[in-house]
Design a protein around this motif. Structure first.
Motif, PDB file in Angstrom:
ATOM      1  N   LEU A  99       0.836  -1.197   0.000  1.00 36.36           N
ATOM      2  CA  LEU A  99       0.000   0.000   0.000  1.00 36.36           C
ATOM      3  C   LEU A  99       0.873   1.250   0.000  1.00 36.36           C
ATOM      4  CD1 LEU A  99      -2.795   1.358   0.233  1.00 36.36           C
ATOM      5  CD2 LEU A  99      -2.524   1.212   2.716  1.00 36.36           C
ATOM      6  N   PHE A 100       1.929   1.247   0.827  1.00 37.19           N
ATOM      7  CA  PHE A 100       2.844   2.385   0.863  1.00 37.19           C
ATOM      8  C   PHE A 100       3.521   2.575  -0.496  1.00 37.19           C
ATOM      9  CE2 PHE A 100       7.234   3.884   1.426  1.00 37.19           C
ATOM     10  CZ  PHE A 100       6.965   5.184   1.844  1.00 37.19           C
ATOM     11  N   LEU A 101       3.955   1.500  -1.125  1.00 42.00           N
ATOM     12  CA  LEU A 101       4.601   1.609  -2.434  1.00 42.00           C
ATOM     13  C   LEU A 101       3.627   2.134  -3.490  1.00 42.00           C
ATOM     14  CD1 LEU A 101       6.757  -1.635  -2.484  1.00 42.00           C
ATOM     15  CD2 LEU A 101       7.531   0.722  -2.162  1.00 42.00           C
ATOM     16  N   LEU A 102       2.400   1.662  -3.444  1.00 41.85           N
ATOM     17  CA  LEU A 102       1.396   2.140  -4.385  1.00 41.85           C
ATOM     18  C   LEU A 102       1.103   3.625  -4.170  1.00 41.85           C
ATOM     19  CD1 LEU A 102      -0.626   1.484  -6.631  1.00 41.85           C
ATOM     20  CD2 LEU A 102      -2.283   0.963  -4.835  1.00 41.85           C
ATOM     21  N   MET A 103       0.984   4.043  -2.927  1.00 43.87           N
ATOM     22  CA  MET A 103       0.735   5.452  -2.642  1.00 43.87           C
ATOM     23  C   MET A 103       1.946   6.310  -3.009  1.00 43.87           C
ATOM     24  SD  MET A 103      -2.358   5.786  -1.714  1.00 43.87           S
ATOM     25  CE  MET A 103      -2.777   4.463  -2.824  1.00 43.87           C
ATOM     26  N   SER A 104       3.144   5.741  -2.952  1.00 41.47           N
ATOM     27  CA  SER A 104       4.339   6.459  -3.399  1.00 41.47           C
ATOM     28  C   SER A 104       4.313   6.661  -4.912  1.00 41.47           C
ATOM     29  CB  SER A 104       5.598   5.709  -2.989  1.00 41.47           C
ATOM     30  OG  SER A 104       5.714   5.660  -1.588  1.00 41.47           O
ATOM     31  N   ILE A 105       3.819   5.670  -5.634  1.00 47.09           N
ATOM     32  CA  ILE A 105       3.682   5.808  -7.084  1.00 47.09           C
ATOM     33  C   ILE A 105       2.655   6.880  -7.421  1.00 47.09           C
ATOM     34  CG2 ILE A 105       2.894   4.618  -9.185  1.00 47.09           C
ATOM     35  CD1 ILE A 105       4.199   2.071  -7.973  1.00 47.09           C
ATOM     36  N   VAL A 106       1.556   6.896  -6.687  1.00 47.04           N
ATOM     37  CA  VAL A 106       0.538   7.935  -6.885  1.00 47.04           C
ATOM     38  C   VAL A 106       1.132   9.307  -6.576  1.00 47.04           C
ATOM     39  CG1 VAL A 106      -1.673   8.812  -6.015  1.00 47.04           C
ATOM     40  CG2 VAL A 106      -1.396   6.376  -6.474  1.00 47.04           C
ATOM     41  N   SER A 107       1.930   9.401  -5.517  1.00 42.16           N
ATOM     42  CA  SER A 107       2.589  10.664  -5.170  1.00 42.16           C
ATOM     43  C   SER A 107       3.539  11.097  -6.276  1.00 42.16           C
ATOM     44  CB  SER A 107       3.353  10.525  -3.856  1.00 42.16           C
ATOM     45  OG  SER A 107       2.467  10.313  -2.797  1.00 42.16           O
ATOM     46  N   ALA A 108       4.251  10.143  -6.864  1.00 42.07           N
ATOM     47  CA  ALA A 108       5.166  10.464  -7.963  1.00 42.07           C
ATOM     48  C   ALA A 108       4.393  11.016  -9.158  1.00 42.07           C
ATOM     49  CB  ALA A 108       5.957   9.229  -8.366  1.00 42.07           C
ATOM     50  N   PHE A 109       3.214  10.465  -9.410  1.00 46.43           N
ATOM     51  CA  PHE A 109       2.385  10.980 -10.503  1.00 46.43           C
ATOM     52  C   PHE A 109       2.019  12.435 -10.267  1.00 46.43           C
ATOM     53  CE2 PHE A 109      -1.919  11.970 -11.955  1.00 46.43           C
ATOM     54  CZ  PHE A 109      -1.718  11.923 -13.323  1.00 46.43           C
ATOM     55  N   TRP A 110       1.529  12.750  -9.056  1.00 44.70           N
ATOM     56  CA  TRP A 110       1.122  14.127  -8.775  1.00 44.70           C
ATOM     57  C   TRP A 110       2.306  15.071  -8.722  1.00 44.70           C
ATOM     58  CZ3 TRP A 110      -3.356  15.346 -10.191  1.00 44.70           C
ATOM     59  CH2 TRP A 110      -4.399  14.440 -10.097  1.00 44.70           C
ATOM     60  N   TYR A 111       3.456  14.579  -8.291  1.00 36.50           N
ATOM     61  CA  TYR A 111       4.691  15.365  -8.336  1.00 36.50           C
ATOM     62  C   TYR A 111       5.023  15.693  -9.791  1.00 36.50           C
ATOM     63  CZ  TYR A 111       9.533  16.715  -7.336  1.00 36.50           C
ATOM     64  OH  TYR A 111      10.710  17.400  -7.227  1.00 36.50           O
ATOM     65  N   ALA A 112       4.879  14.706 -10.676  1.00 39.61           N
ATOM     66  CA  ALA A 112       5.143  14.922 -12.103  1.00 39.61           C
ATOM     67  C   ALA A 112       4.162  15.919 -12.710  1.00 39.61           C
ATOM     68  CB  ALA A 112       5.094  13.596 -12.851  1.00 39.61           C
ATOM     69  N   VAL A 113       2.917  15.902 -12.249  1.00 37.07           N
ATOM     70  CA  VAL A 113       1.943  16.891 -12.721  1.00 37.07           C
ATOM     71  C   VAL A 113       2.418  18.296 -12.346  1.00 37.07           C
ATOM     72  CG1 VAL A 113      -0.403  17.779 -12.367  1.00 37.07           C
ATOM     73  CG2 VAL A 113      -0.042  15.339 -12.743  1.00 37.07           C
ATOM     74  N   GLY A 114       2.918  18.463 -11.133  1.00 41.48           N
ATOM     75  CA  GLY A 114       3.447  19.753 -10.716  1.00 41.48           C
ATOM     76  C   GLY A 114       4.655  20.172 -11.534  1.00 41.48           C
ATOM     77  N   MET A 115       5.542  19.216 -11.833  1.00 38.53           N
ATOM     78  CA  MET A 115       6.700  19.521 -12.689  1.00 38.53           C
ATOM     79  C   MET A 115       6.237  19.939 -14.078  1.00 38.53           C
ATOM     80  SD  MET A 115       9.462  16.574 -11.663  1.00 38.53           S
ATOM     81  CE  MET A 115      10.524  16.998 -13.023  1.00 38.53           C
ATOM     82  N   GLY A 116       5.217  19.276 -14.584  1.00 36.55           N
ATOM     83  CA  GLY A 116       4.670  19.637 -15.896  1.00 36.55           C
ATOM     84  C   GLY A 116       4.071  21.030 -15.892  1.00 36.55           C
ATOM     85  N   LEU A 117       3.364  21.372 -14.834  1.00 39.57           N
ATOM     86  CA  LEU A 117       2.805  22.723 -14.730  1.00 39.57           C
ATOM     87  C   LEU A 117       3.915  23.772 -14.679  1.00 39.57           C
ATOM     88  CD1 LEU A 117      -0.142  22.163 -12.212  1.00 39.57           C
ATOM     89  CD2 LEU A 117      -0.295  22.651 -14.658  1.00 39.57           C
ATOM     90  N   HIS A 118       4.972  23.453 -13.971  1.00 40.29           N
ATOM     91  CA  HIS A 118       6.123  24.380 -13.901  1.00 40.29           C
ATOM     92  C   HIS A 118       6.737  24.550 -15.287  1.00 40.29           C
ATOM     93  CE1 HIS A 118       9.488  26.531 -12.169  1.00 40.29           C
ATOM     94  NE2 HIS A 118      10.282  25.789 -12.935  1.00 40.29           N
ATOM     95  N   TRP A 119       6.870  23.461 -16.024  1.00 44.23           N
ATOM     96  CA  TRP A 119       7.453  23.512 -17.359  1.00 44.23           C
ATOM     97  C   TRP A 119       6.580  24.331 -18.305  1.00 44.23           C
ATOM     98  CZ3 TRP A 119       5.806  21.146 -22.027  1.00 44.23           C
ATOM     99  CH2 TRP A 119       6.733  21.207 -23.062  1.00 44.23           C
TER     100      TRP A 119
END
Length: 122
Positions: A99-119
């Motif tokens: 569950l922690f690993l899956l939630m970390s993957i979800v967190s990575a997705f939302w982190y990437a969304v933020g990086m995309g918005l910055h770009w």
């Protein structure tokens, strides 16, 4: 009769509080992850903290839901709702880690969304 009405009213308030908790805390965690990606916070720290926050959020959400849902006749709620939530959500420590690993993957997705918005905006 009055005690039945009181139980129904407290259940309605508890469900409203539960829904407020789910939407406010869930969206706050999501916004925080996007913000960390937008500002370029350290990736691994952001993902680990986001995964931990989402895992705790899921367990607490399950705990609260176990408390407010009606129990079958003759069955009473546990006096340790946190333990019941952990056991009900994850029958073993291996599933808790998954569950922690899956939630970390979800967190990575939302982190990437933020990086995309910055770009896009810079």
């Amino acid at each position: 009769m009055e005690s039945e009405n009181l139980n129904q009213d407290s259940a309605k308030h508890s469900i409203r509080a539960f829904l407020l908790y789910v939407f406010i805390v869930g969206i706050a965690i999501l916004i925080l992850q996007v913000y960390w990606g937008y500002i370029g916070a350290p990736f691994f720290i952001s993902i680990l903290l986001g995964g931990l926050a989402q895992t705790l959020f899921r367990i607490s959400k399950r705990m609260w839901m176990n408390i407010i849902k009606p129990s079958p006749e003759g069955e009473k709620h546990s006096t340790f709702p946190l333990m019941q939530a952990v056991v009900g959500l994850t029958p073993s420590y291996k599933l808790l880690i998954l569950l922690f690993l899956l939630m970390s993957i979800v967190s990575a997705f939302w982190y990437a969304v933020g990086m995309g918005l910055h770009w896009v905006f810079h």
